[in-house]
Structure formats: structure tokens, C-alpha cells
Scaffold this active site. Structure first.
Site, PDB file in Angstrom:
ATOM      1  N   GLN A  79       0.833  -1.193   0.000  1.00 17.88           N
ATOM      2  CA  GLN A  79       0.000   0.000   0.000  1.00 17.88           C
ATOM      3  C   GLN A  79       0.875   1.252   0.000  1.00 17.88           C
ATOM      4  OE1 GLN A  79      -3.318  -0.100   2.625  1.00 17.88           O
ATOM      5  NE2 GLN A  79      -4.056   1.865   1.928  1.00 17.88           N
ATOM      6  N   PHE A  80       1.273   1.684  -1.206  1.00 18.93           N
ATOM      7  CA  PHE A  80       2.154   2.844  -1.326  1.00 18.93           C
ATOM      8  C   PHE A  80       1.505   4.107  -0.780  1.00 18.93           C
ATOM      9  CE2 PHE A  80      -0.319   3.833  -5.040  1.00 18.93           C
ATOM     10  CZ  PHE A  80      -0.162   5.200  -5.232  1.00 18.93           C
ATOM     11  N   THR A  81       0.182   4.147  -0.697  1.00 16.00           N
ATOM     12  CA  THR A  81      -0.505   5.350  -0.217  1.00 16.00           C
ATOM     13  C   THR A  81      -0.231   5.635   1.255  1.00 16.00           C
ATOM     14  OG1 THR A  81      -2.539   4.123   0.262  1.00 16.00           O
ATOM     15  CG2 THR A  81      -2.355   5.141  -1.921  1.00 16.00           C
TER      16      THR A  81
END
Length: 150
Positions: free
Chosen positions: A80-82
Site C-alpha cells: 500500500q504505497f498510499t
């Protein structure tokens, strides 16, 4: 490295309408990789995820006495790069601190491999894909754990 750890009764991830990862009791790990992350952060985070005492013991004591390893729990690991989205300025998050996709995928895969070396069941999402994650949070227990490179 930033990981949102959720104690779950069950969790699953769906890609293109198909369940690709599913666990019972254990931990759901949402994993963000920073551009500065190295093997040092990775190793520290693996130990932390496996050894944190987040589960009550069998006698029903409400205090958290056991780790996911000690209960033989399962892990669902979702990239989850966010998690590195910076929302302090403007109306659109900046992802400047997130690792580039190739570097992030390599570290993510090594993280999963190291977790699997524990002998626990480790399921994953699909790196870079649009995913639907269903989480039956137990407690609820949700922690954000970070290890920054210095």
C-alpha cells in the site's frame, strides 16, 4: 517503512473479482515502502510484526500476552504505497517519500519471503494492482508501526 498492523478474525484480498489471498485468525499487514528503506528497516519490521504481543492468552486474560507466532496465526500482506501519502499541503496527496515501483516491489517481496521463513501461513495481495481488502478486525486492534532509515 510503515506498516498498519490489524489483528483480525479473518481477512481476504480480491483482484479482478477473484480471491487471491485469504486468512483466518492473525494479522493483516498493509505495507508502505519509503524511498529510503533498506534491509535494516526490513529486518526490523519483520521481527516487529512477528513478535509484537497482540493476542490474549488461552486463559481468557484480556491483556495481550501472545504474538502471532505464539498463537500460530496467519498473515495477509498487502502492499500500500498510499501509506506515504503526504496531505499537509494542497488538496492532493504527495507521494514523494514512497519508493519507486521497482524498488518497492523488490523490498515488498523480500519482506514477504522473510515472513514466510517464520513457518506461518503468509498470503498476499498483488503488488501494484487495484485490490479490495476485506478485514474482520478483532478488537478492533490497529497499530501503525514505522521504522525510518537514518
Amino acid at each position: 517503512m510503515r506498516v498498519v498492523i490489524q489483528r483480525v478474525k479473518s481477512s481476504q484480498v480480491i483482484v479482478n473479482g477473484e480471491i487471491i489471498g485469504k486468512i483466518g485468525r492473525g494479522l493483516n499487514l498493509l505495507v508502505g515502502i519509503a524511498s529510503s528503506d533498506t534491509d535494516a528497516e526490513l529486518d526490523w519490521m519483520v521481527r516487529k510484526c512477528l513478535e509484537l504481543r497482540l493476542f490474549p492468552d488461552e486463559e481468557g486474560d484480556e491483556r495481550w500476552q501472545k504474538s502471532v507466532q505464539e498463537i500460530g496465526g496467519e498473515l495477509l500482506v498487502v502492499s500500500q504505497f498510499t501509506l506515504y501519502g503526504d496531505c499537509r499541503k494542497g488538496r492532493r496527496p504527495s507521494f514523494d517519500r514512497s519508493a519507486a515501483p521497482q524498488s518497492a516491489e523488490d523490498l515488498y517481496n523480500r519482506f514477504v519471503t522473510k515472513l514466510r521463513a517464520s513457518g506461518l501461513v503468509v498470503e498476499t495481495g498483488k503488488f501494484g494492482a487495484m485490490m479490495q481488502v476485506t478485514i474482520e478486525n478483532d478488537g478492533p486492534v490497529t497499530l501503525v508501526v514505522e521504522k525510518e532509515a537514518y
